[in-house]
Design a protein around this motif. Structure first.
Motif, PDB file in Angstrom:
ATOM      1  N   ARG A 287       1.901  -6.112   3.807  1.00  6.87           N
ATOM      2  CA  ARG A 287       1.431  -7.157   4.353  1.00  6.87           C
ATOM      3  C   ARG A 287       2.204  -8.409   3.785  1.00  6.87           C
TER       4      ARG A 287
ATOM      5  N   GLY B 296       6.900   5.999   6.781  1.00 13.57           N
ATOM      6  CA  GLY B 296       5.589   5.773   6.832  1.00 13.57           C
ATOM      7  C   GLY B 296       4.773   6.079   5.542  1.00 13.57           C
ATOM      8  N   LYS B 297       5.304   5.959   4.428  1.00 13.29           N
ATOM      9  CA  LYS B 297       4.431   6.263   3.055  1.00 13.29           C
ATOM     10  C   LYS B 297       4.186   4.847   2.489  1.00 13.29           C
ATOM     11  N   HIS B 298       4.951   3.918   2.640  1.00 15.52           N
ATOM     12  CA  HIS B 298       4.840   2.500   1.992  1.00 15.52           C
ATOM     13  C   HIS B 298       4.532   1.422   3.061  1.00 15.52           C
ATOM     14  N   ALA B 299       3.703   0.934   2.721  1.00 12.71           N
ATOM     15  CA  ALA B 299       3.331  -0.411   3.879  1.00 12.71           C
ATOM     16  C   ALA B 299       3.298  -1.701   2.995  1.00 12.71           C
TER      17      ALA B 299
ATOM     18  N   ALA C 193       0.895  -1.163  -0.140  1.00  5.90           N
ATOM     19  CA  ALA C 193       0.046   0.008  -0.031  1.00  5.90           C
ATOM     20  C   ALA C 193       0.870   1.006   0.084  1.00  5.90           C
ATOM     21  N   GLU C 194       0.431   2.306  -0.510  1.00  5.99           N
ATOM     22  CA  GLU C 194       1.083   3.529  -0.581  1.00  5.99           C
ATOM     23  C   GLU C 194       0.274   4.624  -0.270  1.00  5.99           C
ATOM     24  N   ARG C 195       0.703   5.398   0.601  1.00  6.26           N
ATOM     25  CA  ARG C 195       0.020   6.620   0.917  1.00  6.26           C
ATOM     26  C   ARG C 195      -0.213   7.602  -0.181  1.00  6.26           C
TER      27      ARG C 195
ATOM     28  N   THR D 254      -3.866   0.403  -2.537  1.00 10.51           N
ATOM     29  CA  THR D 254      -3.271  -0.968  -2.311  1.00 10.51           C
ATOM     30  C   THR D 254      -2.989  -1.564  -3.561  1.00 10.51           C
TER      31      THR D 254
ATOM     32  N   ASP E 134       2.617  -6.822   9.227  1.00 15.86           N
ATOM     33  CA  ASP E 134       2.616  -5.652   8.501  1.00 15.86           C
ATOM     34  C   ASP E 134       4.085  -4.659   8.571  1.00 15.86           C
ATOM     35  N   TYR E 135       4.375  -4.148   7.613  1.00 12.86           N
ATOM     36  CA  TYR E 135       5.826  -3.505   7.503  1.00 12.86           C
ATOM     37  C   TYR E 135       5.127  -1.904   7.221  1.00 12.86           C
ATOM     38  N   THR E 136       6.303  -0.935   7.618  1.00  6.22           N
ATOM     39  CA  THR E 136       6.001   0.204   6.827  1.00  6.22           C
ATOM     40  C   THR E 136       7.483   0.769   6.514  1.00  6.22           C
TER      41      THR E 136
ATOM     42  N   PHE F 160      -4.740   5.993   1.230  1.00  3.24           N
ATOM     43  CA  PHE F 160      -3.611   5.096   0.740  1.00  3.24           C
ATOM     44  C   PHE F 160      -4.432   4.250  -0.277  1.00  3.24           C
TER      45      PHE F 160
END
Lengths: 290, 397
Positions: free
Chosen positions: B301, B296-299, B101-103, B110, B290-292, B108
C-alpha cells in the motif's frame, strides 16, 4: 548514542501505533442478505481483543491487494467479539470483500468516527429512518435501544428498500415487530404482486407512527436525497433540528483525518462524522457538489 | 573568535567567506543538507554539498503563469522567490510506502513502514514556508492520530530560514501575516546583506540548537548599523509586495457565497490540473494505491499526494460528489481560506503566491477572493459553525 537509541525506540513504538496499519481478521461466518449484499462476522487472527465500538462507527476493511473501504459496523455493540459488517458489492473493493468466505483474511482498521446519540436519547421517543443498506449503521443502535427498551418512550424503525428482494435483516425486523420490541414499518419503492406490504417512499411512513415530536430524537441513514426529504418531513411534524442526526458518506482513504478526501464543508466525515447533528451540518447539507 | 554571549534572539554577523563553514559543520553533524539550486530553468530544492551550488546571482520574475530565471549583478545567494517546490516535498513526500503484505498459510501478514527517517538541514526556508510547516504540523500531528513519519522528519530537521530581500510579483505574505521576516519555527534565520563590497549575513538564533550550531563557526556580535541594514532589507521587501489579500471575516464571507456566480466564471478557465495543489506548501491531501505482484503473493500500500481537483478525489460508488470544475475550484479555495480555519484554527494560505505563478490558466487566488468579496450575495448565513468562531483569519501559530 543514548539519544540515537531512544530515537529508534520511539520509531518502533510509533510504528506499532501507526494509524494506517491494518489488523488482520478472519471471516468466521458469512450471511447473504440480498443479491448483492452480505454480512461478514469476523474475528482477529492473532486473538487480540477487539476494541469496543459505539453504534454508528465504521472500520476500514482491506481486501488483499485490491484496496480498502470504509464500512459501518452493523453488529451488536454488546457482543464486540462478533464484529459484523454488512457490505454491498458496488465496486472493486466491496466486490472482493463480498467474495470472501469462511476462514479468509482481511485487514481491519478502526473503529473510527462519531456515533448515534443512543444514551442521550434515553427518556425520549426515538424514530429511526433508514433507506436500503443505510439500515446497517443503525442496527447497532437498534440493538442497544431494544436491550434497554424501558429507558425510552416509543421506538420506531421506518425502513424503505427499493424492492422486497432488497430488504436487509428481514427476519430480524420481523422478530422485532412481532415481539413488540420496536414499531417496525417497512415500505418498498416498487413491488411485485406477492408483496402485501406498503409501497412508496420511506417518508410516507412518518405520518403512520405516533411520537411526541418535541421530545423525539431522530436518527437517519440512507441516500442523501432520502435523508433530505426525511428531515423535511420530521420538521413538519415538529421534531427540532438539534434532535435530528444523519450519517453521511464520503470518499475516505485514511479514516483518521489525514488524507483530506472526506471533507464536507468544515467537517472531515471520518472524524467529525459520519454521524452529524442536523443543525450543525445544515448549512452544507443538500448544497450541490459540496 | 566566537563570543560567549550568544543566546536565542541574539543577532550576530557571519561574513560571506565563513558561510560555507555552516554547511561543513551541519554535514559533520550528520545532516543531509537540502537547499536551493538551479536546475532545468528553475530554482529547486535538492541535496547540496557546498555553498557553490546555491543559486549565486540568480533571481526570478514571477507573475501569473510566469516563472523566469534571470541573472543579476549582485552575487546574492538568496535573491529568488518561492519556486515550484516547497519543503513539503521532504517533510511530507510525494510518495511513500505505508506497508507491505505477504500471503502465508491461507492468510497474509503485514509489515509497516520501516523506511529510514532522514535527518535534514533545510537551508533557505522563507518565512511563508516556515508558516506552511507550522500549519502542516497542526494538520498532520495536531489531532488524535498523527502521521508518525512526518512527525519524526520534522523533529529531526534543522531549519535555516532566510528573510526576504525581494518580494516576488505573486507574493502576498505581508497581508497574510506570514512574512517577509521570519518570526517562528527556525533554528537560525539569516538576512543576507550586500553593501557595496561587503557581503555578510545577520543571523538570529531561534533555538538553543541553533545557537549551538552558530558557536561552531566564526561570528561576531552584530553592530547597530548591521542590524539596521538587515531590518531595512526586510522592510524593503515588505514594501514591494506584488499582491494582497483581504482576510477580514473571510471564512463567513466564503460560506455565505457558496453559490456566487464567480465560481462559474473561474471554472470556465480552470483546467482542474491540480498544479496549485501540487505547488502549495500546505496542501496535505493524499491517496493510497494498492499493488500486488503478478502472482498475487506480495501486496503493498503506497501513499501519494492527491488533489481535490481530480474527480476521483470525491468518488463514491455511483459517481463523484464534486463532478464539476466549479465545485472543485470552490472546494479548494473555500477550504484553503475558509474551512481550514474551522478545522485547524488558522488559514491554510501563507501568501507564497506559488498557486498564482504556476497556474497555467493565470488564475489568481487574490483576484478571485476580491471578486467574490466585492459582490457578495447575501445568501445563507452560517449560524452554526462547528467550532468556536475565530475572528482573526490569519495563521495563528
Amino acid at each position: 548514542m543514548a539519544d540515537l537509541e531512544r530515537e529508534k525506540r520511539t520509531t518502533m513504538n510509533s510504528e506499532t501505533a501507526e494509524p494506517m496499519a491494518a489488523h488482520l481478521y478472519r471471516v468466521r461466518r458469512k450471511q447473504r442478505e440480498t443479491g448483492d449484499t452480505v454480512s461478514l462476522e469476523i474475528e482477529p487472527v492473532n486473538g487480540m481483543g477487539i476494541r469496543p465500538f459505539r453504534p454508528g462507527q465504521f472500520n476500514m476493511l482491506y481486501a488483499f491487494g485490491v484496496g480498502e473501504v470504509p464500512i459501518s459496523i452493523s453488529g451488536d455493540p454488546a457482543a464486540p467479539e462478533r464484529l459484523v459488517h454488512t457490505v454491498r458489492a458496488v465496486g472493486t473493493v466491496t466486490e472482493a470483500i463480498c467474495t470472501l468466505g469462511g476462514g479468509d483474511t482481511l485487514g481491519v482498521r478502526g473503529p473510527f468516527g462519531t456515533c448515534w446519540p443512543v444514551e442521550e436519547a434515553a427518556g425520549r421517543d426515538v424514530v429511526v429512518v433508514a433507506g436500503g443498506i443505510g439500515l446497517a449503521p443503525l442496527r447497532p443502535a437498534l440493538y442497544k435501544i431494544r436491550s434497554a427498551k424501558d429507558k425510552y418512550g416509543g421506538a420506531a424503525v421506518l425502513y424503505g428498500a427499493r424492492s422486497p428482494e432488497e430488504i436487509v435483516y428481514r427476519r430480524e425486523l420481523e422478530e422485532w415487530r412481532t415481539g413488540n420490541d420496536l414499531d417496525v414499518l417497512i415500505t418498498v419503492d416498487r413491488a411485485s404482486k406477492e408483496w402485501g406490504g406498503r409501497v412508496g417512499v420511506v417518508t410516507t411512513l412518518i405520518s403512520e407512527v405516533s411520537f411526541d415530536p418535541p421530545n423525539t430524537v431522530a436518527m437517519i441513514c440512507g441516500p442523501e436525497a432520502m435523508m433530505r426529504f426525511t428531515v423535511l418531513e420530521l420538521q413538519k411534524r415538529g421534531v427540532t433540528e438539534d434532535n435530528i442526526y444523519i450519517s453521511m458518506e464520503r470518499n475516505m482513504k485514511c479514516g483518521v483525518g489525514l488524507c483530506g478526501h472526506c471533507q464536507l464543508g468544515p467537517f472531515f466525515v471520518c472524524k467529525d462524522g459520519p454521524v452529524l447533528r442536523y443543525d450543525v451540518i445544515k448549512p452544507f447539507f443538500g448544497k450541490r457538489e459540496i | 573568535m566566537p563570543e560567549p554571549s550568544l543566546k536565542i534572539g541574539g543577532q550576530v554577523v557571519i561574513e560571506k567567506e565563513d558561510f560555507g563553514k555552516l554547511f561543513d559543520l551541519l554535514a559533520g553533524m550528520g545532516y543531509r543538507i537540502v537547499g536551493p539550486t538551479v536546475r532545468n530553468g528553475a530554482i529547486v530544492y535538492d541535496e547540496l554539498t557546498s555553498v557553490d551550488e546555491l543559486p549565486v546571482a540568480w533571481t526570478d520574475e514571477q507573475e501569473k503563469s510566469t516563472y523566469r530565471l534571470k541573472q543579476q549583478k549582485e552575487k546574492a545567494y538568496f535573491d529568488y522567490g518561492p519556486g515550484p517546490q516547497s519543503w513539503k516535498r521532504y517533510l511530507h513526500p510525494p510518495a511513500a510506502r505505508l506497508w507491505r503484505a505477504e500471503r502465508e498459510d491461507g492468510g497474509f501478514k503485514t509489515e509497516v513502514g520501516s523506511e529510514e527517517i532522514p535527518k535534514y538541514a533545510f537551508i533557505g526556508v522563507r518565512p511563508c514556508d516556515l508558516h506552511a510547516m507550522s500549519i502542516q504540523d497542526k494538520v498532520l500531528t495536531g489531532g488524535k492520530h498523527e502521521d508518525t513519519a512526518y512527525s519524526l522528519r520534522r523533529k529531526k530537521a534543522f531549519i535555516v530560514a532566510v528573510n526576504c530581500r525581494k518580494a516576488g510579483g505573486t507574493c502576498f505574505c505581508a497581508s497574510m501575516g506570514t512574512g517577509p521576516r521570519a518570526t517562528i519555527g527556525f533554528d537560525l534565520a539569516l538576512t543576507e546583506v550586500i553593501d557595496g563590497e561587503r557581503h555578510y549575513f545577520v543571523v538570529e538564533a531561534g533555538t538553543d540548537k541553533g545557537a549551538e550550531v552558530l558557536r561552531g563557526i566564526p561570528y561576531r556580535e552584530a553592530g547597530e548599523l548591521e542590524k539596521k541594514a538587515a531590518r531595512e532589507t526586510v522592510e524593503k521587501a515588505a514594501g514591494e509586495m506584488g499582491r494582497e489579500l483581504d482576510t477580514t471575516g473571510i471564512k463567513d464571507m466564503l460560506y455565505r457565497n457558496l453559490e456566487h456566480p464567480r465560481w462559474d466564471k473561474v471554472s470556465e478557465r480552470c483546467l482542474t490540473c491540480g498544479n496549485c495543489t501540487m505547488v502549495c506548501p500546505t496542501c496535505f491531501c493524499t491517496t493510497v494505491e494498492d499493488y500486488t505482484d503478478l502472482k498475487g503473493k506480495h501486496a503493498e500500500r503506497r501513499r501519494k499526494w492527491d488533489s481535490c481537483f481530480t474527480t476521483d478525489f470525491s468518488y463514491i460508488h455511483g459517481g463523484s460528489v464534486r463532478s464539476s470544475a466549479k465545485s472543485r475550484y470552490r472546494q479548494w479555495l473555500t477550504h484553503k481560506l475558509g474551512s481550514w480555519i474551522d478545522q485547524f484554527g488558522s488559514s491554510g494560505c501563507v501568501g507564497c503566491g506559488r498557486c498564482i505563478t504556476f497556474c497555467p490558466a493565470g488564475i489568481d487566488i487574490t483576484e478571485e477572493v476580491k471578486a467574490i468579496r466585492d459582490e457578495t450575495t447575501a445568501e445563507v448565513k452560517v449560524e452554526n459553525s462547528a467550532r468556536p468562531e475565530n475572528t482573526d483569519d490569519r495563521p495563528r501559530l
